[in-house]
Design a protein around this motif. Structure first.
Motif, short mmCIF file in Angstrom:
data_model
loop_
_atom_site.label_atom_id
_atom_site.label_comp_id
_atom_site.label_asym_id
_atom_site.label_seq_id
_atom_site.Cartn_x
_atom_site.Cartn_y
_atom_site.Cartn_z
N THR A 78 48.98 -20.61 -15.22
CA THR A 78 47.67 -20.93 -14.63
C THR A 78 46.65 -19.86 -15.05
O THR A 78 45.54 -20.19 -15.48
N LEU A 82 43.44 -20.30 -17.51
CA LEU A 82 42.11 -19.95 -17.02
C LEU A 82 41.39 -19.00 -17.97
O LEU A 82 40.21 -19.19 -18.26
N CYS A 110 36.81 -18.72 -10.58
CA CYS A 110 38.26 -18.48 -10.44
C CYS A 110 38.65 -17.12 -11.00
O CYS A 110 39.61 -16.50 -10.52
N LEU B 320 41.83 -29.51 -11.08
CA LEU B 320 41.61 -28.12 -10.64
C LEU B 320 42.70 -27.20 -11.19
O LEU B 320 42.42 -26.11 -11.69
N ARG B 321 43.94 -27.68 -11.13
CA ARG B 321 45.04 -26.86 -11.65
C ARG B 321 44.93 -26.72 -13.16
O ARG B 321 45.18 -25.65 -13.72
N ILE B 323 42.30 -26.67 -15.05
CA ILE B 323 41.26 -25.73 -15.50
C ILE B 323 41.54 -24.31 -15.02
O ILE B 323 40.78 -23.40 -15.32
N GLY B 324 42.63 -24.12 -14.27
CA GLY B 324 43.06 -22.76 -13.97
C GLY B 324 42.90 -22.32 -12.52
O GLY B 324 43.07 -21.14 -12.23
N VAL B 325 42.59 -23.26 -11.63
CA VAL B 325 42.52 -22.88 -10.21
C VAL B 325 43.95 -22.73 -9.71
O VAL B 325 44.76 -23.65 -9.89
N ASN B 326 44.29 -21.59 -9.14
CA ASN B 326 45.69 -21.39 -8.75
C ASN B 326 46.04 -22.12 -7.46
O ASN B 326 45.18 -22.53 -6.69
N ARG B 327 47.35 -22.29 -7.29
CA ARG B 327 47.85 -23.06 -6.14
C ARG B 327 47.35 -22.51 -4.82
O ARG B 327 46.95 -23.26 -3.93
#
Lengths: 224, 416
Positions: A78, A82, A110, B320-321, B323-327
């Protein structure tokens, strides 16, 4: 740079499941604009999903910027996505409750970037020709504009590699042309590495190189 | 690490805010409505049952025992020097009023003069109590429950008021052969006391206290009872009933009276609750069961509504995941949304209960056989309901998101 070694992907059981990829080997240099082409069901989208760390291969190795991405944990993937990767989906995939500007700004948020990246988001949206749509919501702009916003979102964190999964499939001819020219411009002016899946033969003229996938294997790899 | 955590919280709150503010208004309205109604229902049902138990308790206090009683010692039939004890009791803090009872058993009969053999001999054994009517009216509500005739005066000698279950007639719930068969105000009844004394009384009033035991009592004046029982009874009492002031702790009054050295047993009315205490305890068990079931049902309904809402956002969660939004940020975002819905639902449910349902029941109490029943809301019930709604919302908000984020991002985006 991307290096792929003996990449396999089987959906379902190893013996009876569908073998989408049967041992892909390829290398993409930094700054290249590569098109992955093939017929429907050839495995091209599967390959892109694996390269973009959105799915896990059955076996094989993927090196992104020198790092074996397969060994990363979910949370590390992740973070890697990002900071290092940008992804443009076939459908626009914007968050409907956010403005165009907020959608583009979100990945920067983020990473902990605050309002200083709002300016960058605005600049990128200007670059993709959406400077006048900052406060619009996705349902208030056209499909082509949504896709350009999605590209801007993919670029906000300055990714090493930009992946695009049939980015023009849902667009009319004019919008598709604008998007592809935008990719070309990003590649030429910023040396942005771009890997794009497409099934449109005429897209070849925008890219440096075409990799043909057939039955889960690289069938042809050459200059466009 | 802390900066990252803070950043994730900030991101989660941003996502939650956007989702609530710009999301599907109808879905939000539906979720909040379910929360509000569930919360109101969680309070309503136990409040009705608490109202019933409170009505039962009030009946006992207001018609039979008062709040505190002074009984004779175990080895005595009567309290001696009752006037002195009563005066002493009345002077104690927390005591609003006291009334002494001189109780006797009597065979009460009507139609004893008739020659009609089918009518003759209508009667039965009942408890007859001698009271000071004025003091009694300050302790019990018997004087307010007359359905015909009038209340006793202190000097009445040949007057009696009967409970409706003694008099019989349309107001009685018992069969006619269990009572005097419909004695009316103005009729005469004959009482044969335990000591053999026979007296005739004119029925001055008939009361209906809506308590079976209270309605099987008859009252005469204290003077009359003392005389009927023989010499030496004017300073004796069978019991002294005590009414405590509003919001006074009964236990404190009992303890204080015990400390006075009264020659009698001081007890709370609860000691006499007996069988009714078991009924009240049963109602408490039923109330707990219904509350528990109501909470589970409300939790399931909320879970389904929020679950459907979250499932509809499966693709968005996948994006969302991707594009890099974490859990963690996604979990906290949905947790914040669920808590927001829960808090707004609880507030609206509370307003609905406090400003609509409760005033309605106050104005239109349920008219049950035990009396008028309005809502009795226990703060503990409200606390449990709030906790229950919050916990249900947390589970409903977080479980589907955990489920979605456990699966492949691609599957989430494809919606499969």
């Amino acid at each position: 740079m991307i290096i792929v070694r003996d990449l396999h992907k089987t959906y379902g059981n190893e013996r009876t499941g569908t073998h989408a990829l049967k041992g892909i080997n390829l290398k993409v240099e930094t700054g290249e604009f590569v098109a992955i082409m093939g017929r429907s069901g050839s495995g091209k989208s599967t390959l892109l999903h694996l390269l973009g760390l959105l799915d896990n291969p059955t076996r094989g190795e993927i090196y992104l910027d020198g790092k074996n991405a397969i060994t990363l944990s979910d949370e590390q993937k992740t973070s890697f996505r990002l900071g290092k990767l940008g992804y443009v989906f076939q459908e626009y995939s914007l968050i409907t409750e956010m403005t165009i500007l907020e959608n583009v700004w979100l990945p920067a948020l983020c990473l902990g970037h605050g309002n200083n990246y709002r300016k960058r988001a605005t600049d990128i949206l200007d670059t993709v020709g959406l400077g006048h749509r900052l406060d619009h919501y996705p349902n208030e702009v056209s499909g082509g504009e949504q896709q350009r916003a999605a590209i801007a979102r993919a670029l906000i964190n300055k990714p090493s590699i930009l992946f695009a999964d049939e980015p023009t499939a849902s667009l009319d001819i004019n919008s598709a042309k604008i998007v592809l020219e935008l990719f070309k411009k990003l590649n030429q002016e910023l040396q942005q590495t771009i890997v794009m899946v497409t099934h449109e033969p005429e897209d070849e003229k925008y890219v440096d190189r075409v990799i043909w996938i057939k039955d889960g294997l690289v069938a042809e790899d050459g200059l466009a | 690490m802390i900066r990252g955590l803070f950043g994730n919280f900030k991101l989660a709150i941003f996502l939650a805010f956007k989702s609530i503010w710009k999301g599907n208004r109808w879905a939000s309205l539906l979720i909040i409505s379910v929360m509000a109604l569930s919360f109101a229902q969680l309070i309503l049902t136990p409040s009705i049952l608490s109202g019933v138990t409170q009505a039962l308790n009030s009946q006992q206090i207001n018609t039979l025992y008062g709040n505190v009683l002074v009984d004779p010692k175990n080895d005595a039939y009567y309290l001696e020097n009752a006037t002195v004890i009563q005066t002493l009791v009345e002077q104690q803090p927390g005591v609003a009023a006291a009334s002494r009872h001189l109780t006797n058993g009597a065979f009460i009969e009507s139609n004893w003069k008739t020659t009609n053999v089918t009518m003759k001999g209508t009667g039965g054994n009942y408890r007859v109590i001698g009271i000071d009517p004025e003091k009694e009216s300050r302790v019990t509500t018997i004087s307010q429950t007359l359905i015909s005739g009038s209340y006793l005066n202190r000097d009445d000698r040949d007057q009696i008021i009967l409970g409706v279950e003694i008099a019989g007639g349309p107001g009685a719930s018992g069969a006619s052969f269990l009572n005097l068969g419909g004695v009316k105000v103005g009729d005469n009844v004959r009482l044969t006391y335990a000591n053999g004394t026979q007296r005739e009384y004119n029925v001055k009033g008939i009361f209906k206290a809506r308590d079976g035991e209270a309605d099987r009592q008859a009252f005469v004046s204290y003077t009359e009872m003392a005389e009927a029982m023989g010499t030496g009874f004017t300073e004796r009492a069978s019991q002294i009933l005590i009414k405590t002031g509003p919001s006074v702790n009964e236990t404190a009054v009992v303890d204080n009276l015990k400390s006075l050295g009264i020659n009698g047993e001081v007890r709370s009315w609860k000691v006499y609750g007996g069988g009714m205490g078991e009924v009240v305890a049963s109602f408490d068990v039923i109330a707990s069961l219904i509350s528990g079931i109501g909470l589970v049902v409300a939790a399931i309904v909320m879970f389904i509504v929020i679950y459907i809402s979250v499932i509809n956002k499966k693709r968005q969660i996948g994006v969302l995941r991707a594009i890099g939004v974490n859990r963690f940020a996604i979990y906290v975002s949905y947790l914040c949304q669920a808590l927001f819905y829960a808090v707004v639902g609880i507030i609206l449910g509370g307003v609905l209960f406090g400003y609509v349902i409760q005033p309605y029941f106050a104005a239109h109490p349920l008219d049950l056989s035990i009396g008028k029943v309005s809502l009795a809301t226990d703060p503990a019930t409200i606390q449990i309901s709030i906790i229950g709604i919050m916990v249900a919302a947390i589970f409903a908000g977080i479980i589907p998101v955990i489920n979605i984020t456990r699966h492949s991002i691609i599957k989430a985006i494809w919606g499969t």
